[in-house]
Design an enzyme around this catalytic site. Structure first.
Site, PDB file in Angstrom:
ATOM      1  N   CYS A  86      -0.538  -3.005   7.506  1.00 40.45           N
ATOM      2  CA  CYS A  86      -0.301  -2.404   6.180  1.00 40.45           C
ATOM      3  C   CYS A  86      -0.432  -3.444   5.070  1.00 40.45           C
ATOM      4  CB  CYS A  86       1.094  -1.784   6.116  1.00 40.45           C
ATOM      5  SG  CYS A  86       1.339  -0.482   7.321  1.00 40.45           S
TER       6      CYS A  86
ATOM      7  N   ASP B 158     -10.507  18.396 -10.696  1.00 41.11           N
ATOM      8  CA  ASP B 158      -9.948  19.764 -10.639  1.00 41.11           C
ATOM      9  C   ASP B 158      -8.719  19.826  -9.731  1.00 41.11           C
ATOM     10  OD1 ASP B 158     -11.133  19.344  -8.182  1.00 41.11           O
ATOM     11  OD2 ASP B 158     -12.465  21.073  -8.262  1.00 41.11           O
TER      12      ASP B 158
HETATM   13  C1  BEZ Z   1       1.090  -2.451  11.046  1.00 41.84           C
HETATM   14  O1  BEZ Z   1       0.981  -2.185   9.849  1.00 41.84           O
HETATM   15  O2  BEZ Z   1       0.810  -3.554  11.482  1.00 41.84           O
HETATM   16  C2  BEZ Z   1       1.522  -1.401  12.020  1.00 41.84           C
HETATM   17  C3  BEZ Z   1       2.402  -0.421  11.622  1.00 41.84           C
HETATM   18  C4  BEZ Z   1       2.806   0.525  12.549  1.00 41.84           C
HETATM   19  C5  BEZ Z   1       2.318   0.516  13.836  1.00 41.84           C
HETATM   20  C6  BEZ Z   1       1.411  -0.451  14.207  1.00 41.84           C
HETATM   21  C7  BEZ Z   1       1.011  -1.412  13.298  1.00 41.84           C
END
Ligand code: BEZ
Length: 224
Positions: free
Chosen positions: A46, A139
């Site tokens: 993330c 829209d």
């Molecule tokens: C990650 O962002 O590394 C991750 C998050 C949840 C599950 C697996 C990886």
């Protein structure tokens, strides 16, 4: 069934974000919009994804696309994690990112929008958010959705590429072929008659001959 289908209107939810409380339709205004979810703050994949999204924010803005992220953490956590994201990008470790992050700590939006990944769970056994991308047109209708599991990071260059394709369809009435890149030739959509295509695409329409004799592979240089 929860989730959104192509053509559905974006739900006009209210939510707390890192940039204050929003109502989604007001947030979108007359712009295109990208709502993208991620599993959890302070997780590795993330962090790389939101870092890349922040780097590409000027490109999305150039295309009149407003970005907004979502995960099942609090505003406080989002702001604290934003410092890590900026530091990962080699920038000052400040709380500000070029887009808000929705705090969906009770998973209400994640459930409503079909964003949960049943295979990845937190320490209490609750499912995490998957990596969803929803692209809305001006829209407020859903033009594209992408659904990746929590364990696979997305390619944000591909998301920019699909925005370019969606906008070419919206504004120039063309489709884009396999592996299309900006600047490549595009395709005349099958429902457009030849005589109209000639008028609409003054740079010319080029048809590839096929064994069937059918003239459906029609290319034209990318319109300006
Ligand atoms: C990650 O962002 O590394 C991750 C998050 C949840 C599950 C697996 C990886």
């Amino acid at each position: 069934m929860p989730g959104l289908l192509l053509g559905d209107e974006a739900p006009n939810f209210e939510a707390d974000t890192t940039q204050g409380r929003i109502r989604f339709h007001d947030f979108l205004g007359d712009s295109w919009g990208i709502l993208f979810s991620h599993p959890r703050d302070f997780t590795p994949v993330c962090t790389t994804e939101l870092g890349q999204a922040a780097k590409l924010a000027p490109e999305f803005s150039k295309r009149n696309v407003k970005m907004i992220a979502l995960s099942i953490d609090s505003v406080e956590d989002h702001l604290s994690w934003s410092k890590d994201i900026n530091a990962y990008n080699g920038d000052q470790p400040e709380e500000k990112l070029p887009f808000p992050i929705i705090a969906d700590a009770k998973r209400e939006l994640a459930v409503k929008l079909g964003m949960l990944d049943p295979d990845e769970r937190d320490k209490d056994g609750m499912p995490l958010t998957a990596r969803v991308v929803f692209v809305f047109g001006p829209d407020k209708k859903l033009k594209l959705s992408i659904l990746y599991p929590a364990t696979t990071g997305r390619n944000f260059d591909e998301i920019l590429r699909v925005v370019d394709s969606l906008q070419l369809t919206a504004y120039k009435k063309v489709a884009t072929p396999v592996n299309w890149k900006p600047g490549d030739s595009v395709m005349v959509i099958p429902t457009l008659p030849d005589n109209e295509a000639k008028k609409l695409f003054p740079k010319g329409v080029f048809t590839k001959d096929l064994p069937s004799g059918k003239k459906y592979l029609r290319y034209t240089p990318q319109p300006e």
